[in-house]
Motif scaffolding. Structure first.
Motif, PDB file in Angstrom:
ATOM      1  N   THR A   3      36.992  51.959  43.179  1.00  0.00           N
ATOM      2  CA  THR A   3      35.560  52.189  43.017  1.00  0.00           C
ATOM      3  C   THR A   3      34.971  51.189  42.030  1.00  0.00           C
ATOM      4  O   THR A   3      35.646  50.742  41.092  1.00  0.00           O
ATOM      5  N   GLN A   4      33.718  50.860  42.223  1.00  0.00           N
ATOM      6  CA  GLN A   4      33.072  49.834  41.399  1.00  0.00           C
ATOM      7  C   GLN A   4      33.038  50.231  39.925  1.00  0.00           C
ATOM      8  O   GLN A   4      33.279  49.406  39.043  1.00  0.00           O
ATOM      9  N   LYS A  51      35.003  47.955  36.997  1.00  0.00           N
ATOM     10  CA  LYS A  51      34.301  47.340  35.876  1.00  0.00           C
ATOM     11  C   LYS A  51      34.872  47.808  34.547  1.00  0.00           C
ATOM     12  O   LYS A  51      35.076  47.007  33.620  1.00  0.00           O
ATOM     13  N   ALA A  52      35.122  49.114  34.441  1.00  0.00           N
ATOM     14  CA  ALA A  52      35.657  49.650  33.188  1.00  0.00           C
ATOM     15  C   ALA A  52      37.050  49.104  32.908  1.00  0.00           C
ATOM     16  O   ALA A  52      37.369  48.731  31.772  1.00  0.00           O
ATOM     17  N   SER A  96      31.057  62.515  37.171  1.00  0.00           N
ATOM     18  CA  SER A  96      30.450  61.260  37.586  1.00  0.00           C
ATOM     19  C   SER A  96      31.253  60.547  38.654  1.00  0.00           C
ATOM     20  O   SER A  96      30.706  59.740  39.416  1.00  0.00           O
ATOM     21  N   ALA A  97      32.565  60.826  38.733  1.00  0.00           N
ATOM     22  CA  ALA A  97      33.391  60.197  39.758  1.00  0.00           C
ATOM     23  C   ALA A  97      33.078  60.734  41.146  1.00  0.00           C
ATOM     24  O   ALA A  97      33.372  60.085  42.140  1.00  0.00           O
ATOM     25  N   ASP A 109      33.342  58.627  44.726  1.00  0.00           N
ATOM     26  CA  ASP A 109      34.327  59.039  45.720  1.00  0.00           C
ATOM     27  C   ASP A 109      33.657  59.454  47.025  1.00  0.00           C
ATOM     28  O   ASP A 109      34.112  59.096  48.111  1.00  0.00           O
ATOM     29  N   ALA A 110      32.563  60.227  46.924  1.00  0.00           N
ATOM     30  CA  ALA A 110      31.883  60.683  48.121  1.00  0.00           C
ATOM     31  C   ALA A 110      31.240  59.520  48.878  1.00  0.00           C
ATOM     32  O   ALA A 110      31.333  59.438  50.108  1.00  0.00           O
ATOM     33  N   LYS A 111      30.604  58.613  48.154  1.00  0.00           N
ATOM     34  CA  LYS A 111      30.006  57.447  48.805  1.00  0.00           C
ATOM     35  C   LYS A 111      31.050  56.629  49.539  1.00  0.00           C
ATOM     36  O   LYS A 111      30.835  56.192  50.680  1.00  0.00           O
ATOM     37  N   LYS A 112      32.159  56.409  48.898  1.00  0.00           N
ATOM     38  CA  LYS A 112      33.216  55.613  49.515  1.00  0.00           C
ATOM     39  C   LYS A 112      33.708  56.259  50.804  1.00  0.00           C
ATOM     40  O   LYS A 112      33.871  55.604  51.838  1.00  0.00           O
ATOM     41  N   ARG A 113      33.930  57.562  50.766  1.00  0.00           N
ATOM     42  CA  ARG A 113      34.432  58.260  51.950  1.00  0.00           C
ATOM     43  C   ARG A 113      33.405  58.256  53.087  1.00  0.00           C
ATOM     44  O   ARG A 113      33.762  58.089  54.256  1.00  0.00           O
TER      45      ARG A 113
END
Length: 262
Positions: free
Chosen positions: A71-72, A76-77, A133-134, A138-142
């Motif tokens: 995930t982006q 980044k972190a 916040s994850a 996670d939902a967007k990716k799926r």
């Protein structure tokens, strides 16, 4: 007191010689109870140079515990923390290491490297089980993976000029189907935003639009708001503990039942 504090730190450090250099164990532990440790690897060509490396289990352990570094937000972190401590991650060997440095710098660098490994263990807080916040990542990716190229997906985009006051988290436009606005709801506010957008589309702009609020969990909103949303929105699926079916509910609305066959 100063001497006692120094002893408390020093007595917990374990150092032993290994063929490649030194193995260092610390008093700090990660979530599975294993002590955080690392190696001093001597340069085989330059006798006065050495580097620091972990044991190759730090990132695989975090990934096995549910941390998704694809995930982006996490990418980044992760990159920022490595850069802060002057280290890099070898993807092929799954090893975190520093560049070679003069041996007299190793002692001070070891303190920073231990801090680096300790901070990386905090990524467990970004797993699906621990940090809200994850959920959005996670939902967007799926959703994007499930729909693929069968529809255009926009992040945080207005539905139209007449429906721009509230923006969904995702807007899905498939050929020959009405747009689908997805709200990733962790609280009552986003559910109310979804209801507002649906009502505005129906009664103000009179635009064809399906609105779905994907709840993070059963307890994300009150039963009263759930009833209100269920009666007004196209769908109100719950993500946690039934992720695959929640995503498929969105896919059916966005691209049709035939999309489930792809």
């Amino acid at each position: 007191m100063k001497d006692e504090i120094c002893r408390a730190f020093c007595e917990e450090i374990r150092i032993r010689e290994v063929p490649a250099g030194l193995a260092i164990g610390t008093a700090f532990r990660r979530a599975d109870g294993d002590a955080i440790g690392f190696y001093v690897i001597k340069n085989s060509l330059e006798s006065n140079l050495a580097r620091l490396e972990d044991d190759g289990t730090t990132i695989p352990y975090l990934e096995a515990a549910g941390v998704d570094f694809d995930t982006q937000t996490r990418q980044k972190a992760f990159s920022a923390i490595l850069e802060e401590y002057g280290a890099h991650y070898d993807l092929d060997e799954a090893v975190i290491r520093t560049p070679d440095m003069p041996e007299h710098e190793i002692a001070r660098a070891s303190i920073g490297f231990a801090a680096l490994l300790l901070r990386l263990s905090d990524f467990l807080l970004l797993s699906q089980e621990h940090v809200e916040s994850a959920f959005k990542d996670d939902a967007k990716k799926r959703i994007k993976e499930a729909i693929g190229t069968r529809a255009k997906i926009e992040d945080d985009a207005a539905v139209s000029d007449h429906l721009s006051e509230v923006k969904p988290d995702l807007l899905i436009r498939a050929p020959n189907r009405e747009p689908v606005a997805i709200f990733l709801a962790q609280s009552a506010q986003r559910v109310n935003d979804a209801i507002f957008l649906q009502m505005a589309a129906l009664y103000e702009s009179r635009e064809a639009l399906s609105v779905i609020a994907l709840l993070e969990g059963d307890s994300s909103i009150s039963s009263k708001l759930r009833q209100r949303a269920s009666n007004r929105l196209t769908a109100l699926p719950v993500y946690r503990h039934d992720e695959a079916q929640a995503i498929q509910r969105i896919v059916r609305e966005a691209v049709g039942a035939e999309g489930l066959l792809h």
